[in-house]
Enzyme design. Structure first.
Site, PDB file in Angstrom:
ATOM      1  N   LYS A 184      14.743 -88.574  -1.436  1.00 48.46           N
ATOM      2  CA  LYS A 184      14.079 -87.785  -0.396  1.00 48.46           C
ATOM      3  C   LYS A 184      15.136 -87.486   0.669  1.00 48.46           C
ATOM      4  O   LYS A 184      14.977 -87.756   1.865  1.00 48.46           O
ATOM      5  CB  LYS A 184      12.897 -88.611   0.145  1.00 48.46           C
ATOM      6  CG  LYS A 184      12.019 -87.911   1.124  1.00 48.46           C
ATOM      7  CD  LYS A 184      11.072 -86.901   0.485  1.00 48.46           C
ATOM      8  CE  LYS A 184      10.276 -86.206   1.568  1.00 48.46           C
ATOM      9  NZ  LYS A 184       9.604 -84.996   1.076  1.00 48.46           N
TER      10      LYS A 184
ATOM     11  N   TYR B   2      12.443-102.386   0.547  1.00 50.04           N
ATOM     12  CA  TYR B   2      12.106-103.561  -0.252  1.00 50.04           C
ATOM     13  C   TYR B   2      12.877-104.807   0.192  1.00 50.04           C
ATOM     14  O   TYR B   2      12.452-105.932  -0.038  1.00 50.04           O
ATOM     15  CB  TYR B   2      12.482-103.219  -1.678  1.00 50.04           C
ATOM     16  CG  TYR B   2      12.227-104.215  -2.761  1.00 50.04           C
ATOM     17  CD1 TYR B   2      11.036-104.179  -3.475  1.00 50.04           C
ATOM     18  CD2 TYR B   2      13.188-105.154  -3.116  1.00 50.04           C
ATOM     19  CE1 TYR B   2      10.821-105.049  -4.519  1.00 50.04           C
ATOM     20  CE2 TYR B   2      12.969-106.025  -4.160  1.00 50.04           C
ATOM     21  CZ  TYR B   2      11.786-105.965  -4.856  1.00 50.04           C
ATOM     22  OH  TYR B   2      11.579-106.813  -5.898  1.00 50.04           O
TER      23      TYR B   2
ATOM     24  N   ASP C 180       9.482 -97.461  -7.446  1.00 54.45           N
ATOM     25  CA  ASP C 180       8.206 -98.166  -7.535  1.00 54.45           C
ATOM     26  C   ASP C 180       7.093 -97.162  -7.830  1.00 54.45           C
ATOM     27  O   ASP C 180       6.318 -97.309  -8.778  1.00 54.45           O
ATOM     28  CB  ASP C 180       7.966 -98.853  -6.181  1.00 54.45           C
ATOM     29  CG  ASP C 180       6.833 -99.856  -6.245  1.00 54.45           C
ATOM     30  OD1 ASP C 180       6.434-100.224  -7.362  1.00 54.45           O
ATOM     31  OD2 ASP C 180       6.354-100.273  -5.177  1.00 54.45           O
TER      32      ASP C 180
ATOM     33  N   ASP D 200       9.007 -85.974  -3.831  1.00 51.98           N
ATOM     34  CA  ASP D 200       7.618 -85.501  -3.912  1.00 51.98           C
ATOM     35  C   ASP D 200       7.464 -84.452  -5.019  1.00 51.98           C
ATOM     36  O   ASP D 200       6.497 -84.478  -5.788  1.00 51.98           O
ATOM     37  CB  ASP D 200       7.112 -84.982  -2.560  1.00 51.98           C
ATOM     38  CG  ASP D 200       8.166 -84.223  -1.783  1.00 51.98           C
ATOM     39  OD1 ASP D 200       9.320 -84.180  -2.244  1.00 51.98           O
ATOM     40  OD2 ASP D 200       7.847 -83.661  -0.723  1.00 51.98           O
TER      41      ASP D 200
END
Ligand code: NAD
Length: 418
Positions: free
Chosen positions: A228, A161, A306, A282
């Protein structure tokens, strides 16, 4: 007084400033709160939100406390008054009041700003994007919607970002490829666009601190670090490590990690403690759907935050109810998740709940919890009585929608009756 001389706005003469004393926010009984109406549907929903907040404060404190509102400008109104979309007056005013609420702003197409909202967050270092996702009985697509009660703390200043990227074929990308090849032995194809994903210990830990302070204050059950890190070890994996480190160093008396839960407590959470765990992104995007009751406070780097906040809002019925606030150590600017909905501007049609609930986050930030309970109960009652705006009414057969203003008036009636 502020050192800065305001050019075209003047702080209200009545009301007092929110101050910082010994590292704590000190809120007077008549704080000055800045507001930006914004573009599109902004003016309608901000007006209704201010009325509802005022009514709840009046009801909760019987006139002992009240907000002194101060209008400041960004977007089209600022363009008219200052000839620019985000004048310095506006940023200085927020620094001055420390607390503000805004409506959505149109993102200018081309040139200058990536987005006015991003510019405000950056200029004021509002590093935590706080998004509650709560169910009030509205029509929702998910069978477990009533089990959803999350607060997402999304990092606001770094990760992909931060916008550090160069297009394929640019001289900058070529330079970087060359450097990577020569110095680090990494070869990229010639037609690669390149983005950089910085995640720092500093930004991770201040976000985690904010989430844990909230969890302690509001007696929440679980804080989950979403990452992640199995793949991006030194960015998202480090986010996980640094977040745990901060929890153990600064909140030892309040928390139990998932590892400790099994090694020390036989899987039984000790009374009054907060569980700190982590989940791979995930997996977690699935689990908030299949097992929403396992989640409570979610702490995430920017991109994960997000995705999960939009998914989470969809579970409970969408954008008209989705509140948000951007906060730094002390400063906070509340704003709904949605945009300016230009096709409904000026039509007295849209749902002001997201703006009102954003205002509730600001009240909580100020330590004014009582009016927040009243407002949330009023929203629950309005939905149960099918007094809703078009976005919810269209999922309720036979229900005639209320206008934005009339919905606000209905909420105020419920508040007065409580
Ligand atoms: P949007 O959120 O304005 O609209 C998406 C959909 O949701 C539309 O169908 C809209 O009618 C509906 N909607 C939005 N708010 C609603 C409400 N309160 N009640 C009922 N329905 C509502 O998103 P968009 O159309 O992609 O963007 C429009 C403009 O808003 C763009 O200029 C965009 O950059 C800007 N924007 C600003 C912010 C912000 O200020 N924080 C956030 C998102 C988008």
């Amino acid at each position: 007084m502020s050192e800065y001389q305001f050019k075209k706005i003047k702080p209200p003469e009545e009301g007092e400033l929110v101050r910082i004393v010994d590292g704590k926010l000190v809120v007077p009984d008549n704080p000055i709160v800045a507001y930006i109406e914004g573009d599109g549907i902004g003016p309608e929903i901000v007006t209704v939100a201010r009325r509802v907040l005022d009514a709840a404060i009046e009801k909760a404190y019987g006139g002992r406390r009240r907000i002194v509102w101060w209008e400041i400008y960004a977007g089209h109104k600022a363009q008219e008054i200052y000839g620019e979309l985000l004048p310095r007056d506006t940023l200085e005013a927020i620094k001055y009041t420390k607390v503000a609420i805004k409506g959505p702003l149109t993102t200018p197409v081309g040139g200058g700003y990536r987005s006015l909202n991003v510019a405000i967050r950056k200029a004021l270092d509002l590093y935590a994007n706080i998004r509650p996702v709560q169910y009030f009985g509205q029509p929702a697509p998910h069978r477990y919607a009533d089990k959803v009660d999350f607060i997402i703390f999304r990092e606001n200043t770094e990760d992909l970002y931060a916008g550090i990227e160069w297009p394929a074929g640019s001289p900058e990308a070529a330079k970087l490829r060359e450097f990577l090849k020569k110095e680090l032995g990494v070869e990229l194809r010639e037609d690669a666009g390149i983005g950089i994903k910085p995640i720092t210990k500093f930004a991770t830990q201040r976000l985690m601190r904010k989430a844990l302070q909230y969890a302690v204050r509001k007696k929440r059950r679980v804080v989950t670090i979403m990452h992640k890190g199995n793949i991006m070890k030194y960015t998202e994996g480090a986010f996980r490590e640094w977040a745990y480190e901060l929890a153990l160093e600064e909140f030892r008396d309040h928390i139990v990690t998932e590892e400790e839960l099994y090694s020390k407590y036989n899987g039984e959470m000790p009374e009054g403690k907060i569980l700190v765990n982590d989940r791979i992104a995930d997996n977690m995007l699935q689990q908030i759907i299949t097992r929403p009751w396992d989640y409570d406070i979610i702490v995430a780097p920017n991109i994960n935050g997000d995705y999960i906040s939009d998914e989470a809002n969809a579970l409970v019925g969408g954008i008209g109810m989705a509140a948000g606030m951007n906060a730094g150590d002390y400063m906070a600017v509340a704003e709904p998740v949605h945009g300016t909905a230009p096709k409904y501007a000026g039509k007295n049609k849209v749902n002001p709940s997201a703006e009102i609930l954003s205002g509730c986050l600001l009240l909580e930030h100020m330590g004014w919890e009582e009016p927040v309970s009243l407002i949330k109960e009023a929203i629950r009652r309005a939905i149960a009585d099918k007094k809703v705006t078009y976005d919810l009414a269209r999922h309720m057969p036979g229900v005639e929608p209320l206008g934005t203003k009339e919905y606000g008036e209905a909420l105020i009636e419920y508040i007065k009756e409580m």
